[in-house]
Design an enzyme around this catalytic site. Structure first.
Site, short mmCIF file in Angstrom:
data_model
loop_
_atom_site.label_atom_id
_atom_site.label_comp_id
_atom_site.label_asym_id
_atom_site.label_seq_id
_atom_site.Cartn_x
_atom_site.Cartn_y
_atom_site.Cartn_z
N CYS A 77 -41.99 78.86 42.25
CA CYS A 77 -43.26 79.43 41.78
C CYS A 77 -43.46 80.75 42.52
O CYS A 77 -42.62 81.17 43.31
CB CYS A 77 -44.40 78.46 42.07
SG CYS A 77 -44.63 78.18 43.81
N ARG A 103 -38.86 77.86 46.65
CA ARG A 103 -39.03 76.40 46.68
C ARG A 103 -37.68 75.67 46.49
O ARG A 103 -37.51 74.87 45.60
CB ARG A 103 -40.05 75.93 45.63
CG ARG A 103 -41.33 76.73 45.56
CD ARG A 103 -42.18 76.68 46.80
NE ARG A 103 -42.75 75.39 47.08
CZ ARG A 103 -43.90 74.96 46.57
NH1 ARG A 103 -44.54 75.73 45.72
NH2 ARG A 103 -44.39 73.77 46.88
N ASP A 117 -52.07 76.37 52.70
CA ASP A 117 -52.81 76.28 51.43
C ASP A 117 -54.20 76.89 51.50
O ASP A 117 -54.81 77.12 50.47
CB ASP A 117 -52.91 74.81 50.96
CG ASP A 117 -51.56 74.25 50.60
OD1 ASP A 117 -51.43 73.04 50.45
OD2 ASP A 117 -50.60 75.05 50.49
N LYS A 169 -54.91 65.76 46.11
CA LYS A 169 -53.77 65.97 45.19
C LYS A 169 -52.47 65.65 45.92
O LYS A 169 -51.64 64.90 45.41
CB LYS A 169 -53.74 67.43 44.75
CG LYS A 169 -52.44 67.88 44.09
CD LYS A 169 -52.47 69.29 43.57
CE LYS A 169 -51.99 70.30 44.54
NZ LYS A 169 -50.51 70.41 44.68
N ASN A 170 -52.31 66.18 47.13
CA ASN A 170 -51.02 66.08 47.81
C ASN A 170 -50.78 64.74 48.49
O ASN A 170 -49.67 64.49 48.98
CB ASN A 170 -50.85 67.25 48.79
CG ASN A 170 -50.69 68.57 48.05
OD1 ASN A 170 -50.51 68.58 46.82
ND2 ASN A 170 -50.81 69.66 48.75
N ARG A 219 -54.74 72.84 38.15
CA ARG A 219 -53.66 72.01 38.71
C ARG A 219 -54.15 71.21 39.91
O ARG A 219 -53.67 70.11 40.18
CB ARG A 219 -52.47 72.88 39.15
CG ARG A 219 -51.59 73.40 38.04
CD ARG A 219 -50.34 74.02 38.62
NE ARG A 219 -49.74 73.13 39.61
CZ ARG A 219 -48.92 73.57 40.58
NH1 ARG A 219 -48.62 74.85 40.68
NH2 ARG A 219 -48.40 72.71 41.44
#
Ligand code: EPZ
Length: 416
Positions: free
Chosen positions: A116, A121, A305, A22-23, A397
């Site tokens: 979030c 952030r 993460d 994803k990243n 997500r």
């Protein structure tokens, strides 16, 4: 229902293929804006953050085609940079479009991306660094307008390592006038993948993989086909599931070379791991407590993460342990939900102490963000009884289909 049901207590056995990162995908999709033509991004994961990024690209005039193998992005119709607010607020990655869009169109108006639960952030460092490259930024209550007739290279001595700021500066620098130095640059594998994509398209970037990147602006970049590497955080998620539930699993395509801090930690906790060219073989439960505290850090340190996932390993195994979170200011939101399962966890500032303890018992728990949600699913695999994790949309997500992957590994799990 927007939930997952897990029948706990099953030992895992099986194999699953690890999805594309994803990243890595998100900044690479943003980078396609720098190329006037059609790029093919293979192994791009089918997750909602990528969906939103593709929607943003379409709203800017790109033509996006989803294929079995990946995504085609044709940017020849890109208009002025005015992003639709219904997508910008949904995720962080929209800020990543800023540098690329400024390079492409010279004008971007966007709302402040949402924070979030894991932290505020802020984007102050993004804006500060872009101003140093000749970008005029007018800030308002809800958002800002950024304008740059020509981005010019600059030397950036950043106050701390930021993945997103490093990515935005690379995207702003690769077609800028002159040379840009980024120090300290983030060294995450996802940034290395972004640099590889841009170099293949004709960019001039040196120092890839180090904390000092030098980007020499070029006149033009050319369309490329690029294969997104496997997602090290998704691989670490399923590794933690085996450490909790026990058994023997094979994680095909797991990028072992990018997971050394996680693999070392899992071995210290008693997991038996074998790194192979095709992936990672994991056997056995965590059976030893960590002799030291687990401290998250920028790459190549232990990834923030996977902090919630390894908190679950400490809680479920009953081995206990200590965690220090050094990257985000509020990344212990999973703790109240783990306490509902019977864990004994005490949080003080950015440290959490997971007390040695009894077996967890499943109940209904609530996902509050992406990785914490995945960690609750992993916890339920080994807790007694049937568990429900609500707010599955957070997990979607970043995970293509966590229930399918865990079912392939032998878990008794279904959509609820
Ligand atoms: C990226 O977020 C990842 N997201 C995150 O993954 C990951 O946790 C994080 O890097 C750290 O590795 C994507 O790649 C899409 P940072 P990013 O800028 O870029 C502060 C996941 O689960 N900061 O390295 O936002 C910031 O608040 C997600 O996949 C400022 O203060 O992370 C944080 O405390 C979660 N001002 C620290 O820096 C700024 O202008 C590091 O954040 C920018 C950041």
């Amino acid at each position: 229902m927007d939930a997952i049901r897990i029948y706990g207590g099953k030992v895992l056995s099986g194999q699953t293929k690890i999805q594309g990162s994803k990243n890595a995908s998100l900044p690479i999709l943003a980078a396609t804006l720098l190329i006037d033509g059609c790029c093919e991004i293979e192994n791009c994961p089918d997750i909602s953050d990528v969906y939103h990024m593709l929607r943003l690209l379409e709203s800017l005039g790109c033509r996006v085609t989803r294929r079995e193998s990946g995504v085609l992005v044709d940017t020849r119709g890109v208009k002025e940079g005015d992003m639709p607010s219904d997508s910008v607020g949904v995720m962080r990655s929209s800020i990543m479009l800023l540098g690329a869009l400024l390079a492409r169109t010279g004008l971007v108006a966007m709302e402040y991306p949402g924070g979030c639960v894991i932290g505020k952030r802020p984007i102050d460092q993004h804006l500060r660094a872009l101003r140093r490259m000749g970008v005029e930024i007018t800030e308002g209550q809800e958002g800002f307008c950024a304008r740059a007739t020509r981005l010019r290279g600059a030397v950036h001595e950043l106050p701390f390592v930021s993945v997103g700021v490093t990515e935005n500066l690379i995207l702003a620098a690769v077609l800028a006038e002159g040379e840009t130095v980024i120090h300290p640059a983030a060294r995450e594998p996802e940034i290395q993948a972004l640099c590889e994509f841009l170099i293949r398209a004709g960019g001039k970037i040196s120092g890839v993989g180090t904390d000092c990147l030098v980007v020499k602006g070029v006149k033009k970049l050319y369309p490329v086909r690029f294969y997104v590497p496997a997602d090290r955080i998704v691989a670490g998620t399923y590794l933690s599931a085996c450490l909790c539930a026990g058994g023997r699993v094979f994680l095909a395509d797991a990028p072992c070379g990018q997971m050394q801090s996680v693999i070392d930690c899992a071995k210290r906790m008693g997991g038996r791991l074998r790194e192979m060219p095709e992936g990672l073989l994991v056997e056995g439960k965590a059976c030893r407590s960590l002799e030291s505290r687990l401290v998250t850090a920028v790459y190549p340190g232990f990834p923030t993460d996977l902090q919630s996932l390894f908190m679950v390993v400490m809680a479920v195994s009953g081995l206990g342990g200590e965690i220090e979170e050094t990257v985000f200011e509020n990344r212990f939101r999973i703790v109240p939900e783990l306490i509902k399962l019977g864990a004994d966890i005490r949080v003080r500032g950015n440290r959490a102490r997971i007390c040695m303890g009894s077996r967890l018992c499943n109940t209904i728990v609530e996902a509050k963000e992406l990785r914490g949600g995945a960690a609750l699913v992993v916890a339920a695999l080994s807790a007694e009884g049937t568990g429900i994790v609500t707010n599955r949309h957070y997990i979607d997500r970043g995970y293509e289909d966590i229930t399918r992957s865990l079912r392939e590994l032998g878990a008794d799990i279904e959509l609820a």
